[in-house]
Write a protein that holds these residues in place. Structure first.
Motif, PDB file in Angstrom:
ATOM      1  N   GLU A   1       0.841  -1.188   0.000  1.00 29.37           N
ATOM      2  CA  GLU A   1       0.000   0.000   0.000  1.00 29.37           C
ATOM      3  C   GLU A   1       0.881   1.245   0.000  1.00 29.37           C
ATOM      4  OE1 GLU A   1      -3.459   0.301   2.480  1.00 29.37           O
ATOM      5  OE2 GLU A   1      -3.390  -1.836   2.941  1.00 29.37           O
ATOM      6  N   ALA A   2       0.358   2.332  -0.551  1.00 26.44           N
ATOM      7  CA  ALA A   2       1.078   3.602  -0.567  1.00 26.44           C
ATOM      8  C   ALA A   2       0.220   4.652   0.118  1.00 26.44           C
ATOM      9  CB  ALA A   2       1.384   4.016  -2.001  1.00 26.44           C
ATOM     10  N   TYR A   3       0.805   5.403   1.031  1.00 32.97           N
ATOM     11  CA  TYR A   3       0.077   6.490   1.680  1.00 32.97           C
ATOM     12  C   TYR A   3      -0.102   7.602   0.646  1.00 32.97           C
ATOM     13  CZ  TYR A   3      -1.247  10.071   5.034  1.00 32.97           C
ATOM     14  OH  TYR A   3      -1.926  11.055   5.706  1.00 32.97           O
ATOM     15  N   PRO A   4      -1.338   7.988   0.320  1.00 29.86           N
ATOM     16  CA  PRO A   4      -1.575   8.845  -0.843  1.00 29.86           C
ATOM     17  C   PRO A   4      -1.561  10.348  -0.574  1.00 29.86           C
ATOM     18  CG  PRO A   4      -3.660   8.023  -0.030  1.00 29.86           C
ATOM     19  CD  PRO A   4      -2.593   7.452   0.876  1.00 29.86           C
ATOM     20  N   TYR A   5      -1.156  10.752   0.628  1.00 24.45           N
ATOM     21  CA  TYR A   5      -1.201  12.171   0.984  1.00 24.45           C
ATOM     22  C   TYR A   5       0.202  12.664   1.356  1.00 24.45           C
ATOM     23  CZ  TYR A   5      -6.144  11.047   1.200  1.00 24.45           C
ATOM     24  OH  TYR A   5      -7.406  10.608   0.885  1.00 24.45           O
ATOM     25  N   PRO A   6       0.378  13.992   1.440  1.00 23.63           N
ATOM     26  CA  PRO A   6       1.700  14.518   1.783  1.00 23.63           C
ATOM     27  C   PRO A   6       2.188  14.007   3.138  1.00 23.63           C
ATOM     28  CG  PRO A   6       0.300  16.269   0.931  1.00 23.63           C
ATOM     29  CD  PRO A   6      -0.580  15.064   1.104  1.00 23.63           C
ATOM     30  N   VAL A   7       3.488  13.787   3.215  1.00 25.42           N
ATOM     31  CA  VAL A   7       4.122  13.255   4.427  1.00 25.42           C
ATOM     32  C   VAL A   7       5.105  14.292   4.968  1.00 25.42           C
ATOM     33  CG1 VAL A   7       5.699  11.487   5.285  1.00 25.42           C
ATOM     34  CG2 VAL A   7       3.860  10.844   3.738  1.00 25.42           C
ATOM     35  N   TYR A   8       5.049  14.505   6.268  1.00 25.33           N
ATOM     36  CA  TYR A   8       5.969  15.447   6.910  1.00 25.33           C
ATOM     37  C   TYR A   8       7.380  14.865   6.982  1.00 25.33           C
ATOM     38  CZ  TYR A   8       7.774  18.687  10.464  1.00 25.33           C
ATOM     39  OH  TYR A   8       8.516  19.616  11.149  1.00 25.33           O
ATOM     40  N   ARG A   9       7.430  13.561   7.322  1.00 22.24           N
ATOM     41  CA  ARG A   9       8.729  12.884   7.358  1.00 22.24           C
ATOM     42  C   ARG A   9       8.520  11.392   7.153  1.00 22.24           C
ATOM     43  NH1 ARG A   9      13.307  12.860  12.219  1.00 22.24           N
ATOM     44  NH2 ARG A   9      14.634  11.262  11.280  1.00 22.24           N
ATOM     45  N   HIS A  10       9.395  10.789   6.371  1.00 24.83           N
ATOM     46  CA  HIS A  10       9.356   9.351   6.124  1.00 24.83           C
ATOM     47  C   HIS A  10      10.466   8.703   6.950  1.00 24.83           C
ATOM     48  CE1 HIS A  10       8.981   5.973   2.881  1.00 24.83           C
ATOM     49  NE2 HIS A  10       8.872   5.517   4.111  1.00 24.83           N
ATOM     50  N   ILE A  11      10.071   7.876   7.907  1.00 29.02           N
ATOM     51  CA  ILE A  11      11.033   7.196   8.775  1.00 29.02           C
ATOM     52  C   ILE A  11      11.247   5.789   8.217  1.00 29.02           C
ATOM     53  CG2 ILE A  11      11.519   6.424  11.133  1.00 29.02           C
ATOM     54  CD1 ILE A  11       9.652   8.660  12.085  1.00 29.02           C
ATOM     55  N   ARG A  12      12.406   5.576   7.634  1.00 29.22           N
ATOM     56  CA  ARG A  12      12.648   4.358   6.854  1.00 29.22           C
ATOM     57  C   ARG A  12      13.270   3.259   7.734  1.00 29.22           C
ATOM     58  NH1 ARG A  12      11.812   6.054   1.614  1.00 29.22           N
ATOM     59  NH2 ARG A  12      11.927   8.320   1.341  1.00 29.22           N
ATOM     60  N   LEU A  13      12.408   2.573   8.471  1.00 28.52           N
ATOM     61  CA  LEU A  13      12.894   1.498   9.341  1.00 28.52           C
ATOM     62  C   LEU A  13      13.376   0.299   8.539  1.00 28.52           C
ATOM     63  CD1 LEU A  13      10.207   1.486  12.181  1.00 28.52           C
ATOM     64  CD2 LEU A  13      12.384   2.713  12.111  1.00 28.52           C
ATOM     65  N   ASP A  14      12.839   0.134   7.333  1.00 28.45           N
ATOM     66  CA  ASP A  14      13.230  -1.022   6.523  1.00 28.45           C
ATOM     67  C   ASP A  14      14.656  -0.897   5.978  1.00 28.45           C
ATOM     68  OD1 ASP A  14      10.840  -2.214   7.003  1.00 28.45           O
ATOM     69  OD2 ASP A  14       9.958  -1.782   5.041  1.00 28.45           O
ATOM     70  N   SER A  15      15.276   0.270   6.185  1.00 30.68           N
ATOM     71  CA  SER A  15      16.676   0.424   5.778  1.00 30.68           C
ATOM     72  C   SER A  15      17.640  -0.077   6.854  1.00 30.68           C
ATOM     73  CB  SER A  15      16.980   1.897   5.476  1.00 30.68           C
ATOM     74  OG  SER A  15      16.891   2.680   6.667  1.00 30.68           O
ATOM     75  N   ILE A  16      17.103  -0.419   8.030  1.00 28.33           N
ATOM     76  CA  ILE A  16      17.969  -0.878   9.130  1.00 28.33           C
ATOM     77  C   ILE A  16      18.489  -2.296   8.899  1.00 28.33           C
ATOM     78  CG2 ILE A  16      18.027  -1.419  11.604  1.00 28.33           C
ATOM     79  CD1 ILE A  16      16.122   0.922  12.059  1.00 28.33           C
TER      80      ILE A  16
END
Length: 347
Positions: A269-284
């Motif tokens: 799924e993709a969040y379809p609205y503007p995001v203040y910050r994307h916290i990329r936990l999957d990069s850990i």
């Protein structure tokens, strides 16, 4: 403003209900609608919601997880008043009957003699659609068991995930000055006859700043627990949006007083609205771990695909059941009663 949630979920343990948490029984008036299939419960509530919105009131709509196009509840906060479908599978009864909660009987608008004439059809269709739901619940349980057995252990990455979120929480969630905040529990996600649905449109209605959290690696669970702990410690009101696959797990947290939300985006799924910050936990985690995560999801997703077919069949059978009832319902009287309730509520 219109917000949408679910209060019920098709979960591994069957139907999971939050209907008792819909409103505060000490402050709010809850009108519990009782009747059978096809009697106009959703139409009744939609008419009241439309009147409220036309007058500029904020309205919370509760979508049905069995039929997302149908309403199971309406709440008008400014009037401290709610209407809810109190029939199976989300049976609800008054806490303070008469003084706070009230029954609304739509069954009075049935032609009972006419309905009795189709009793055999009603019995057959009722048993058939409930049987499809039981098959669906068994499949959901199997999917969750497969996920638990196949998912790689992410515990070694938890401390790094918590460290990544800690600076955000220190900056965003300061003391409210209150000893405690009010907690509401809702579902934003549901597994339905139309597949997986997430009511993302509700989030920007309640939060200007959205922190989007990757959730594929399984690290959002401890992170959301930490967000809740910090918000609780600082005394903020919270809307905890639970996972339909594990009602003990928090998927999203909305902090309306801070106009802030922490949203975990489900895989695919993709969040379809503007995001203040994307916290990329999957990069850990490393790439090998993420490949194992991807592989572990194949069987559960295949099972859930079959589950959706069962939910679709249950919906088809329930629609047939409603069609059996419809000719014996006085819908003009249902609508008139809804208008009368709206007149009484709004003047």
């Amino acid at each position: 403003m219109e917000t949408k949630f679910f209060l019920g979920a098709n979960s591994p343990s069957g139907f999971s209900s939050l209907y008792r948490d819909f409103v505060d029984p000490e402050k709010d008036r809850l009108n519990i609608i009782k009747s059978g299939p096809g009697s106009g419960k959703s139409t009744f509530m939609r008419l009241i919601a439309e009147r409220a919105e036309s007058l500029g009131y904020d309205v919370e709509l509760i979508q049905c997880s069995g039929d997302p196009d149908s309403l199971d509840g309406v709440y008008i906060p400014a009037k401290n008043t709610a209407f809810v479908d109190g029939t199976s599978p989300h049976v609800i009864e008054p806490v303070f009957c008469g003084s706070g909660d009230n029954y609304i009987d739509l069954g009075r608008f049935y032609d009972r003699a006419g309905i009795r004439s189709v009793h055999s059809d009603i019995m057959e269709l009722t048993g058939a659609y409930k049987a499809e739901y039981q098959k669906a619940y068994k499949l959901i349980s199997s999917a969750e068991s497969a996920k638990s057995a196949l998912s790689p252990d992410s515990s070694e990455y938890v401390s790094r995930a918590l460290k990544r979120i800690s600076s955000v929480l220190a900056r965003e969630i300061k003391s409210s000055g209150k000893k405690s905040g009010k907690v509401r529990r809702r579902y934003l996600n549901a597994l339905t006859c139309r597949g997986k649905i997430t009511l993302f449109e509700t989030v920007p209605q309640l939060a200007e700043r959205v922190f989007l959290i990757d959730s594929d690696a399984g690290l959002s669970k401890p992170v959301m627990a930490e967000v809740r702990r910090k918000a609780e410690l600082m005394g903020w009101d919270m809307i905890l949006c639970l996972s339909p696959m594990d009602p003990g797990e928090i998927m999203h947290i909305i902090l309306p007083e801070l106009s802030c939300a922490f949203v975990s985006c489900p895989p695919g799924e993709a969040y379809p609205y503007p995001v203040y910050r994307h916290i990329r936990l999957d990069s850990i985690p490393d790439s090998a771990f993420m490949r194992a995560v991807k592989d572990s999801k194949k069987l559960p997703e295949a099972i859930l695909s079959e589950t959706i077919k069962k939910l679709q069949r249950a919906k088809e059978l329930h629609d047939e059941l409603e069609k059996v009832y419809n000719p014996f319902v006085d819908f003009d009287s249902v609508r008139a009663l809804a208008i009368n309730e709206a007149d009484s509520l709004f003047g």
